[in-house]
Design an enzyme around this catalytic site. Structure first.
Site, PDB file in Angstrom:
ATOM      1  N   ASP A 110      20.806  30.287  64.674  1.00 42.03           N
ATOM      2  CA  ASP A 110      20.889  29.286  63.606  1.00 42.03           C
ATOM      3  C   ASP A 110      22.301  28.787  63.336  1.00 42.03           C
ATOM      4  O   ASP A 110      22.495  27.620  63.020  1.00 42.03           O
ATOM      5  CB  ASP A 110      20.336  29.868  62.298  1.00 42.03           C
ATOM      6  CG  ASP A 110      18.831  30.065  62.342  1.00 42.03           C
ATOM      7  OD1 ASP A 110      18.170  29.381  63.140  1.00 42.03           O
ATOM      8  OD2 ASP A 110      18.329  30.901  61.572  1.00 42.03           O
ATOM      9  N   TYR A 153       9.095  24.225  60.151  1.00 40.46           N
ATOM     10  CA  TYR A 153       9.465  23.809  58.804  1.00 40.46           C
ATOM     11  C   TYR A 153       8.735  22.507  58.451  1.00 40.46           C
ATOM     12  O   TYR A 153       8.349  21.716  59.321  1.00 40.46           O
ATOM     13  CB  TYR A 153      10.969  23.565  58.710  1.00 40.46           C
ATOM     14  CG  TYR A 153      11.824  24.803  58.565  1.00 40.46           C
ATOM     15  CD1 TYR A 153      11.335  26.074  58.860  1.00 40.46           C
ATOM     16  CD2 TYR A 153      13.148  24.691  58.137  1.00 40.46           C
ATOM     17  CE1 TYR A 153      12.138  27.197  58.713  1.00 40.46           C
ATOM     18  CE2 TYR A 153      13.960  25.815  57.988  1.00 40.46           C
ATOM     19  CZ  TYR A 153      13.446  27.062  58.284  1.00 40.46           C
ATOM     20  OH  TYR A 153      14.236  28.171  58.137  1.00 40.46           O
TER      21      TYR A 153
END
Length: 469
Positions: free
Chosen positions: A151, A406
């Protein structure tokens, strides 16, 4: 009257008429010039922003004795005052959601130079919508794409394109960021960009293309923000930021920003126990956010932000059909509005919901345990009645055999109401698809509709066997 007197009289009258005509022509000229400049007097807005206004052609035909004057004002671009958005219109009444956009980034990456991304979102200025994502500093068909499952790296940047345009090599890199949020206040874009070391990250606030403010990590544990649009009302933008444990108590603050400058910071208050990755929308005169509890709850936290007095309240979505993943099955899941449900609360995924009177519209993965499939529906009483479970208007966006990720909300102002739209991240690559070394995504976007609609499924659609490794 003798001849000499006649001559003098006629001469005097002629001279008088000529003088009057001359003065009238001067008056006509002065009037025309004055009207010309008054027609185009405009207030200069702050920060020198101009928008083209409709040119007005004025034709004046003035006849005076034997003179004809034709005056035409040329077309001009007139500065027009650009106003802050206030989002005061009511929310649109909808029956469900209709397809709006799909960028097919992964399929296109099989034969073109497309960025490796994750954490996408959509936001609109008053005239156009844009898609954003956090790039990995590489295209997919590039050895640098190996191990892009991570990330937070210093190479990640916020990318911005018109909605529907994949992130090609010519894409603008707005800022350095491994966490971000963006919104338009009616005059310019605000970008909140977080980057740096996990224990000492920096959030930069970029407004109208200029760095205006910054803030450092306050808990030295991965300062992070929404990964979807922030919201601006009358020039004040709000963004929710968290610093601290991802699986325990963290320190969440709501920042109030005006033209890029932090003007106030409020701590989270209310009953929410853990708040991350909020999906926010204008609920005039305030802002409402639906977030991720990564610690205790699979029911989603609600954060209500008062833009006028900077006060904050928080709770949980009342619907017993909960929105996070992982979660219990619908028969055994619960939510009672005020507190986390302590059902598979550890871990989670960014998501969204929004209130519709006493009801709630929401989206979630179809799978109870993994980021697979995606569905939307309305829960009757889901905003006001504890543990309500009456579901209507269900739609499948991505079938359960395909991956999702997401999701988040964005708002679009129409002529008479504010529409709610959402996007779904369609993740491909690692960890699940181990034939390749990269992790990236495409997106699909839907918007609320008051009309009828059909059925379908809109997965990423790339054949992993045809993709670069």
């Amino acid at each position: 009257m003798n001849p000499n007197q006649k001559i003098i009289t006629i001469g005097s009258v002629s001279l008088t008429i000529a003088t009057i005509c001359f003065l009238m022509q001067i008056a006509i000229l002065v009037t025309t010039v004055t009207l010309h400049f008054k027609q185009y007097e405009c207030d200069s807005p702050a920060n020198n922003q101009v928008m083209p206004c409709e040119p007005i052609i004025i034709e004046r035909n003035i006849t005076e004795i034997v003179y004809l004057t034709n005056t035409t004002i040329e077309k001009e671009i007139c500065p027009k005052l650009v106003e802050y958005r206030n989002w005061s219109k009511p929310q649109c009444k909808i029956t469900g959601f209709a397809p709006f956009s799909k960028d097919n980034s992964i399929r296109l990456s099989a034969g073109g130079d497309i960025w490796v991304t994750r954490e996408p979102y959509v936001s609109c200025d008053p005239g156009k919508c844009y898609q954003f994502a956090l790039g990995q500093g590489t295209t997919l068909d590039n050895k640098h794409s190996n191990d892009t499952i991570h990330d937070r790296t210093p190479h990640r940047t916020l990318l911005m394109n018109e909605l529907g345009v994949p992130f090609h090599l010519g894409t603008r890199q707005v800022c350095i960021a491994w966490s971000s949020s963006s919104c338009h206040d009616g005059k310019a874009w605000l970008h909140v960009c977080v980057t740096g070391y996990d224990k000492n990250a920096t959030a930069s606030f970029i407004y109208d293309g200029r760095l205006v403010d910054s803030i450092g990590s306050w808990s030295q544990n991965i300062l992070r923000t929404q990964e979807s649009e922030c919201v601006c009302i009358n020039g004040t933008c709000t963004v929710v930021m968290t610093d601290g444990s991802a699986s325990g108590r963290a320190d969440t603050k709501i920042l109030f920003i005006e033209e890029g400058k932090i003007v106030h910071i409020s701590p989270l208050s209310g009953s929410a126990q853990h708040v991350e990755e909020c999906s926010c929308y204008p609920r005039y005169p305030g802002v409402r956010c639906i977030c991720r509890d990564n610690w205790k709850g699979s029911n989603r936290p609600v954060v209500d932000i008062n833009v006028k007095d900077y006060s904050i309240d928080s709770s949980y979505v009342c619907s017993g059909l909960v929105g996070d993943t992982p979660r219990n099955n619908d028969r055994s899941s619960n939510s009672y509005c005020r507190n986390p449900n302590n059902e598979k609360g550890n871990h989670g995924v960014k998501g969204w919901a929004f209130d519709d009177g006493n009801d709630v519209w929401m989206g979630r993965t179809i799978s109870e345990d993994s980021r697979s499939g995606y569905e939307t529906f309305k829960v009757i009483g889901g905003w006001s009645t504890p543990n309500s479970k009456l579901q209507i208007n269900r739609q499948v966006i991505v079938d359960s055999d395909n991956r999702s990720g997401y999701s988040g909300i964005f708002s679009v102002e129409g002529k008479s109401c504010i529409n709610r739209c959402f996007y779904v991240e369609l993740i491909r690559g690692r960890e699940q698809e181990t034939r390749v070394w990269w992790t990236s995504n495409s997106i699909v976007v839907f918007c609320g509709t008051s009309g009828t609609y059909g059925t379908g499924s809109w997965p990423d659609g790339a054949d992993i066997n045809l993709m670069p490794i």
